[in-house]
Write an enzyme that holds these catalytic residues in place. Sequence first.
Site, PDB file in Angstrom:
ATOM      1  N   PRO A   9       0.786  -1.230   0.000  1.00  0.00           N
ATOM      2  CA  PRO A   9       0.000   0.000   0.000  1.00  0.00           C
ATOM      3  C   PRO A   9       0.823   1.288   0.000  1.00  0.00           C
ATOM      4  O   PRO A   9       1.860   1.366   0.662  1.00  0.00           O
ATOM      5  CB  PRO A   9      -0.822  -0.095   1.293  1.00  0.00           C
ATOM      6  CG  PRO A   9      -0.133  -1.097   2.137  1.00  0.00           C
ATOM      7  CD  PRO A   9       0.521  -2.063   1.181  1.00  0.00           C
ATOM      8  N   ASN A  10       0.334   2.224  -0.768  1.00  0.00           N
ATOM      9  CA  ASN A  10       0.860   3.584  -0.882  1.00  0.00           C
ATOM     10  C   ASN A  10       2.157   3.676  -1.679  1.00  0.00           C
ATOM     11  O   ASN A  10       2.635   4.783  -1.937  1.00  0.00           O
ATOM     12  CB  ASN A  10       1.038   4.232   0.507  1.00  0.00           C
ATOM     13  CG  ASN A  10      -0.272   4.291   1.263  1.00  0.00           C
ATOM     14  OD1 ASN A  10      -1.263   4.794   0.732  1.00  0.00           O
ATOM     15  ND2 ASN A  10      -0.332   3.741   2.463  1.00  0.00           N
ATOM     16  N   ARG A  17       5.032  10.858  -2.583  1.00  0.00           N
ATOM     17  CA  ARG A  17       4.760  10.587  -1.165  1.00  0.00           C
ATOM     18  C   ARG A  17       6.003  10.880  -0.318  1.00  0.00           C
ATOM     19  O   ARG A  17       7.051  10.251  -0.540  1.00  0.00           O
ATOM     20  CB  ARG A  17       4.400   9.106  -1.034  1.00  0.00           C
ATOM     21  CG  ARG A  17       4.274   8.613   0.355  1.00  0.00           C
ATOM     22  CD  ARG A  17       4.248   7.095   0.384  1.00  0.00           C
ATOM     23  NE  ARG A  17       3.989   6.643   1.735  1.00  0.00           N
ATOM     24  CZ  ARG A  17       4.200   5.399   2.154  1.00  0.00           C
ATOM     25  NH1 ARG A  17       4.671   4.490   1.319  1.00  0.00           N
ATOM     26  NH2 ARG A  17       3.952   5.083   3.390  1.00  0.00           N
ATOM     27  N   TYR A  22      11.085   8.807   1.055  1.00  0.00           N
ATOM     28  CA  TYR A  22      11.014   7.780   0.010  1.00  0.00           C
ATOM     29  C   TYR A  22      11.632   8.201  -1.333  1.00  0.00           C
ATOM     30  O   TYR A  22      11.640   7.414  -2.278  1.00  0.00           O
ATOM     31  CB  TYR A  22       9.550   7.369  -0.199  1.00  0.00           C
ATOM     32  CG  TYR A  22       8.934   6.761   1.051  1.00  0.00           C
ATOM     33  CD1 TYR A  22       9.377   5.535   1.539  1.00  0.00           C
ATOM     34  CD2 TYR A  22       7.918   7.417   1.758  1.00  0.00           C
ATOM     35  CE1 TYR A  22       8.842   4.979   2.689  1.00  0.00           C
ATOM     36  CE2 TYR A  22       7.366   6.865   2.904  1.00  0.00           C
ATOM     37  CZ  TYR A  22       7.834   5.646   3.367  1.00  0.00           C
ATOM     38  OH  TYR A  22       7.298   5.090   4.505  1.00  0.00           O
ATOM     39  N   ASN A  71       7.983  -5.670  -0.850  1.00  0.00           N
ATOM     40  CA  ASN A  71       7.860  -4.554   0.084  1.00  0.00           C
ATOM     41  C   ASN A  71       6.378  -4.474   0.441  1.00  0.00           C
ATOM     42  O   ASN A  71       5.576  -3.911  -0.309  1.00  0.00           O
ATOM     43  CB  ASN A  71       8.346  -3.245  -0.542  1.00  0.00           C
ATOM     44  CG  ASN A  71       8.337  -2.099   0.471  1.00  0.00           C
ATOM     45  OD1 ASN A  71       7.774  -2.224   1.551  1.00  0.00           O
ATOM     46  ND2 ASN A  71       8.955  -0.984   0.112  1.00  0.00           N
ATOM     47  N   ALA A  74       3.049  -0.878   4.810  1.00  0.00           N
ATOM     48  CA  ALA A  74       2.453  -0.859   6.153  1.00  0.00           C
ATOM     49  C   ALA A  74       1.964  -2.239   6.611  1.00  0.00           C
ATOM     50  O   ALA A  74       1.938  -2.525   7.816  1.00  0.00           O
ATOM     51  CB  ALA A  74       1.302   0.141   6.191  1.00  0.00           C
ATOM     52  N   HIS A  77       3.826  -4.558   9.154  1.00  0.00           N
ATOM     53  CA  HIS A  77       3.724  -4.407  10.608  1.00  0.00           C
ATOM     54  C   HIS A  77       2.393  -4.908  11.168  1.00  0.00           C
ATOM     55  O   HIS A  77       2.159  -4.824  12.368  1.00  0.00           O
ATOM     56  CB  HIS A  77       3.916  -2.928  10.982  1.00  0.00           C
ATOM     57  CG  HIS A  77       5.019  -2.269  10.204  1.00  0.00           C
ATOM     58  ND1 HIS A  77       6.326  -2.696  10.286  1.00  0.00           N
ATOM     59  CD2 HIS A  77       5.012  -1.234   9.314  1.00  0.00           C
ATOM     60  CE1 HIS A  77       7.077  -1.938   9.493  1.00  0.00           C
ATOM     61  NE2 HIS A  77       6.305  -1.059   8.886  1.00  0.00           N
ATOM     62  N   GLU A  95      12.540  -9.581   1.746  1.00  0.00           N
ATOM     63  CA  GLU A  95      11.763  -8.431   2.231  1.00  0.00           C
ATOM     64  C   GLU A  95      12.611  -7.179   2.044  1.00  0.00           C
ATOM     65  O   GLU A  95      13.775  -7.153   2.458  1.00  0.00           O
ATOM     66  CB  GLU A  95      11.452  -8.650   3.717  1.00  0.00           C
ATOM     67  CG  GLU A  95      10.771  -7.470   4.384  1.00  0.00           C
ATOM     68  CD  GLU A  95      10.550  -7.693   5.891  1.00  0.00           C
ATOM     69  OE1 GLU A  95      10.791  -8.823   6.385  1.00  0.00           O
ATOM     70  OE2 GLU A  95      10.151  -6.733   6.561  1.00  0.00           O
ATOM     71  N   HIS A  97      12.690  -2.750   2.299  1.00  0.00           N
ATOM     72  CA  HIS A  97      12.087  -1.470   2.667  1.00  0.00           C
ATOM     73  C   HIS A  97      12.994  -0.355   2.181  1.00  0.00           C
ATOM     74  O   HIS A  97      14.224  -0.481   2.232  1.00  0.00           O
ATOM     75  CB  HIS A  97      11.897  -1.364   4.184  1.00  0.00           C
ATOM     76  CG  HIS A  97      10.984  -2.413   4.718  1.00  0.00           C
ATOM     77  ND1 HIS A  97       9.618  -2.362   4.557  1.00  0.00           N
ATOM     78  CD2 HIS A  97      11.249  -3.583   5.339  1.00  0.00           C
ATOM     79  CE1 HIS A  97       9.083  -3.447   5.085  1.00  0.00           C
ATOM     80  NE2 HIS A  97      10.042  -4.214   5.560  1.00  0.00           N
ATOM     81  N   ARG A 104      12.712   4.661  12.694  1.00  0.00           N
ATOM     82  CA  ARG A 104      11.445   5.401  12.647  1.00  0.00           C
ATOM     83  C   ARG A 104      10.576   5.010  13.851  1.00  0.00           C
ATOM     84  O   ARG A 104      11.080   4.518  14.846  1.00  0.00           O
ATOM     85  CB  ARG A 104      10.769   5.125  11.296  1.00  0.00           C
ATOM     86  CG  ARG A 104      11.656   5.566  10.124  1.00  0.00           C
ATOM     87  CD  ARG A 104      11.017   5.296   8.787  1.00  0.00           C
ATOM     88  NE  ARG A 104       9.803   6.080   8.620  1.00  0.00           N
ATOM     89  CZ  ARG A 104       8.911   5.865   7.644  1.00  0.00           C
ATOM     90  NH1 ARG A 104       9.108   4.903   6.767  1.00  0.00           N
ATOM     91  NH2 ARG A 104       7.831   6.621   7.560  1.00  0.00           N
ATOM     92  N   ARG A 108       6.960   0.477  13.568  1.00  0.00           N
ATOM     93  CA  ARG A 108       7.601  -0.031  12.336  1.00  0.00           C
ATOM     94  C   ARG A 108       8.749  -0.991  12.646  1.00  0.00           C
ATOM     95  O   ARG A 108       9.397  -1.512  11.748  1.00  0.00           O
ATOM     96  CB  ARG A 108       8.135   1.127  11.485  1.00  0.00           C
ATOM     97  CG  ARG A 108       7.067   2.053  10.976  1.00  0.00           C
ATOM     98  CD  ARG A 108       7.629   3.111  10.044  1.00  0.00           C
ATOM     99  NE  ARG A 108       6.774   4.274  10.005  1.00  0.00           N
ATOM    100  CZ  ARG A 108       5.694   4.403   9.215  1.00  0.00           C
ATOM    101  NH1 ARG A 108       5.366   3.442   8.367  1.00  0.00           N
ATOM    102  NH2 ARG A 108       4.951   5.491   9.255  1.00  0.00           N
TER     103      ARG A 108
END
Length: 137
Positions: A9-10, A17, A22, A71, A74, A77, A95, A97, A104, A108
């Site tokens: 997502p996102n 964003r 990012y 990836n 969100a 988590h 995985e 990120h 952060r 997270r």
Amino acid sequence: MKLIIINGPNLNLLGKREPEIYGSLTFDDYLQELKNSYPGVNFDYIQSNIEGELIDAIQKAGFDYDGIILNAAAYTHTSVGIGDAIKAIETPVIEVHISNTFSREEFRHHSYISPHVKGVILGFGLQSYKLAIESFL
Ligand code: DQA
């Protein structure tokens, strides 16, 4: 070598964003760079904002590809379901990120995905994806 990148997502908003976290490149532009850099790799790419669609994509890729670069954003988590899907398949998953999630917010710091993957690469910006490709090669 047949690899699939699955973004959660996102991540469709990359470039717009929170660019201070990012970066300012869109994922489409970055993917084109990857394709140019690795002509011998057959890349597929899926992005979804929907948890079930990500699980479907993992299941579908999970017996057919040499590697999955995931990836889950969100959902990393929160999603027991994505963790279970990774456990259920044969294809190795890395995985990734973009940001260093450990520098952060505390929420997270936990991943439902990490226990089930081959490795985790995080904090190198979009280059995290390139490092994941290198590790499969
Ligand atoms: C992310 C980190 C997650 O915590 C966040 O929810 C994202 C992106 C990253 O690539 O840095 O959406 O997975």
